[in-house]
Design an enzyme around this catalytic site. Structure first.
Site, PDB file in Angstrom:
ATOM      1  N   ASN A  85       6.517  -5.098   7.649  1.00 34.41           N
ATOM      2  CA  ASN A  85       5.683  -4.247   8.499  1.00 34.41           C
ATOM      3  C   ASN A  85       5.345  -5.048   9.752  1.00 34.41           C
ATOM      4  OD1 ASN A  85       3.787  -2.626   9.695  1.00 34.41           O
ATOM      5  ND2 ASN A  85       2.198  -2.942   8.143  1.00 34.41           N
ATOM      6  N   TRP A  86       6.055  -4.738  10.824  1.00 37.51           N
ATOM      7  CA  TRP A  86       5.880  -5.531  12.056  1.00 37.51           C
ATOM      8  C   TRP A  86       4.614  -5.157  12.818  1.00 37.51           C
ATOM      9  CZ3 TRP A  86      11.464  -5.503  14.541  1.00 37.51           C
ATOM     10  CH2 TRP A  86      12.284  -6.340  13.783  1.00 37.51           C
ATOM     11  N   LYS A  87       3.988  -4.068  12.455  1.00 38.34           N
ATOM     12  CA  LYS A  87       2.801  -3.590  13.186  1.00 38.34           C
ATOM     13  C   LYS A  87       3.150  -3.464  14.676  1.00 38.34           C
ATOM     14  CE  LYS A  87       0.131  -5.576   9.517  1.00 38.34           C
ATOM     15  NZ  LYS A  87      -1.116  -6.114   9.030  1.00 38.34           N
ATOM     16  N   HIS A 111      -2.039   3.158   5.906  1.00 40.87           N
ATOM     17  CA  HIS A 111      -2.335   1.722   6.006  1.00 40.87           C
ATOM     18  C   HIS A 111      -3.816   1.542   6.366  1.00 40.87           C
ATOM     19  CE1 HIS A 111      -2.314  -2.414   7.398  1.00 40.87           C
ATOM     20  NE2 HIS A 111      -1.177  -2.565   6.736  1.00 40.87           N
ATOM     21  N   GLU A 165      -3.008  -2.937  -1.349  1.00 39.23           N
ATOM     22  CA  GLU A 165      -3.308  -3.875  -0.275  1.00 39.23           C
ATOM     23  C   GLU A 165      -4.817  -4.065  -0.153  1.00 39.23           C
ATOM     24  OE1 GLU A 165       0.121  -4.336   2.704  1.00 39.23           O
ATOM     25  OE2 GLU A 165      -1.249  -2.856   3.474  1.00 39.23           O
ATOM     26  N   SER A 205      -1.243 -10.957   3.130  1.00 38.48           N
ATOM     27  CA  SER A 205      -0.960 -12.397   3.277  1.00 38.48           C
ATOM     28  C   SER A 205       0.139 -12.905   2.345  1.00 38.48           C
ATOM     29  CB  SER A 205      -2.255 -13.215   3.115  1.00 38.48           C
ATOM     30  OG  SER A 205      -3.172 -12.873   4.124  1.00 38.48           O
ATOM     31  N   GLY A 248       3.319  -8.366   6.333  1.00 41.49           N
ATOM     32  CA  GLY A 248       2.991  -8.238   7.748  1.00 41.49           C
ATOM     33  C   GLY A 248       3.399  -9.480   8.521  1.00 41.49           C
ATOM     34  N   GLY A 249       2.433 -10.349   8.779  1.00 40.51           N
ATOM     35  CA  GLY A 249       2.650 -11.530   9.631  1.00 40.51           C
ATOM     36  C   GLY A 249       3.895 -12.336   9.303  1.00 40.51           C
TER      37      GLY A 249
HETATM   38  P1  PGA Z   1      -0.190  -9.392   6.283  1.00 36.28           P
HETATM   39  O1  PGA Z   1      -0.171  -7.791   6.427  1.00 36.28           O
HETATM   40  O2  PGA Z   1       1.013  -9.766   5.455  1.00 36.28           O
HETATM   41  O3  PGA Z   1      -0.102  -9.908   7.689  1.00 36.28           O
HETATM   42  O4  PGA Z   1      -1.467  -9.753   5.601  1.00 36.28           O
HETATM   43  C1  PGA Z   1       0.215  -6.965   5.362  1.00 36.28           C
HETATM   44  C2  PGA Z   1       0.075  -5.519   5.734  1.00 36.28           C
HETATM   45  O5  PGA Z   1      -0.819  -5.190   6.532  1.00 36.28           O
HETATM   46  O6  PGA Z   1       0.852  -4.666   5.277  1.00 36.28           O
END
Ligand code: PGA
Length: 263
Positions: A16-18, A103, A175, A221, A242-243
């Site tokens: 998920n690149w946001k 989300h 999440e 995370s 995400g990150g």
């Molecule tokens: P994160 O994000 O891995 O950066 O914590 C996960 C997500 O929001 O799906």
């Protein structure tokens, strides 16, 4: 990969690149990433911003990659006067297989509530998009011991009116909001208990067959250092990243660890 009913749940790891990456950056990622995951026996999907969907779709198609395309959001209407929105048909047309729905960042910053999320789920399923429904408690809710009440409230409202057949096609991502973008991953025990609770709830709302075929991801995370142990949990069938999905080699390591854990 098969569970106690002998049902196969194909593991699914999603990037998920946001709101990250220009078109050039997205292209460079895909070119570096695809060769790393060619032989991977699990499902992998990339959810770039809308602006990169078309280009990534073309690269995936022309390289005959097994990596799948996902969108980060969708509107529930097929078309209409909804400035700035994107319909399920448009996503399907681009070759998206998955769409992230509900989300916590959309719930928090864009006012998305459960009735809206419910409409998005139904519209996505009607157009052959598989929703990745995100649920999870905030830190405050966890502190007061409301974690499972929150998960139940969200799921009951989000899945309202979904048939058993529709529910079994869903992916649900557990999440915990306090674990997203904080570097603070849930403990293995919390991740397993959350995933297990979701599966039990689905069994109550539908039946055992549905709950055993539904895939549950963990998100919050995730990094290459913890991907293996999270994926080794019996009720965790995938990861929403995400990150750590922004770097092609780091994300490839996560995918490889996930595949190893399930084989
Ligand atoms: P994160 O994000 O891995 O950066 O914590 C996960 C997500 O929001 O799906």
């Amino acid at each position: 990969m098969s569970n106690k009913m002998g049902v196969m749940r194909v593991p699914l790891v999603v990037a998920n690149w946001k709101m990250h990456k220009t078109l050039m950056e997205a292209q460079a990622f895909v070119e570096a990433f695809l060769p790393q995951v060619e032989e991977i026996p699990i499902e992998v999907a990339i959810a770039p911003p809308f602006t990169a969907l078309s280009t990534i779709s073309m690269i995936l198609r022309s390289s005959r990659s097994r990596v799948l395309l996902a969108a980060q959001n969708v509107h529930f209407a097929p078309s209409g006067a909804y400035t700035g929105e994107v319909s399920p048909q448009m996503l399907q047309d681009l070759g998206c297989r998955y769409v992230i729905v509900g989300h916590s960042e959309r719930r928090e910053h864009f006012g998305e509530d459960d009735p809206l999320i419910n409409k998005k789920l139904i519209a996505s399923l009607e157009h052959d998009l598989i929703p990745i429904l995100c649920v999870g408690e905030t830190l405050e809710e966890r502190r007061i011991g409301a974690t499972y009440r929150v998960l139940e409230r969200q799921l009951v409202a989000d899945l309202k009116g979904l048939t058993k057949e529709q529910a079994s096609r869903l992916v649900i991502a557990y999440e915990p909001v306090w674990a997203i973008s904080t570097g603070e991953t849930a403990s293995l025990e919390d991740a397993e208990q959350g995933a297990c609770f979701i599966r039990r709830l689905i069994r109550g709302l539908y039946d055992e067959e549905t709950s055993e075929s539904l895939r549950v991801q963990y998100g919050g995370s995730v990094k290459s250092e913890n991907a293996y142990e999270l994926m080794a949990l019996p009720d965790v069938d995938g990861l929403l990243v995400g990150g750590a999905s922004l770097d092609p080699l780091a994300f490839a390591r996560i995918v490889q660890a996930a595949a190893q854990a399930k084989h």
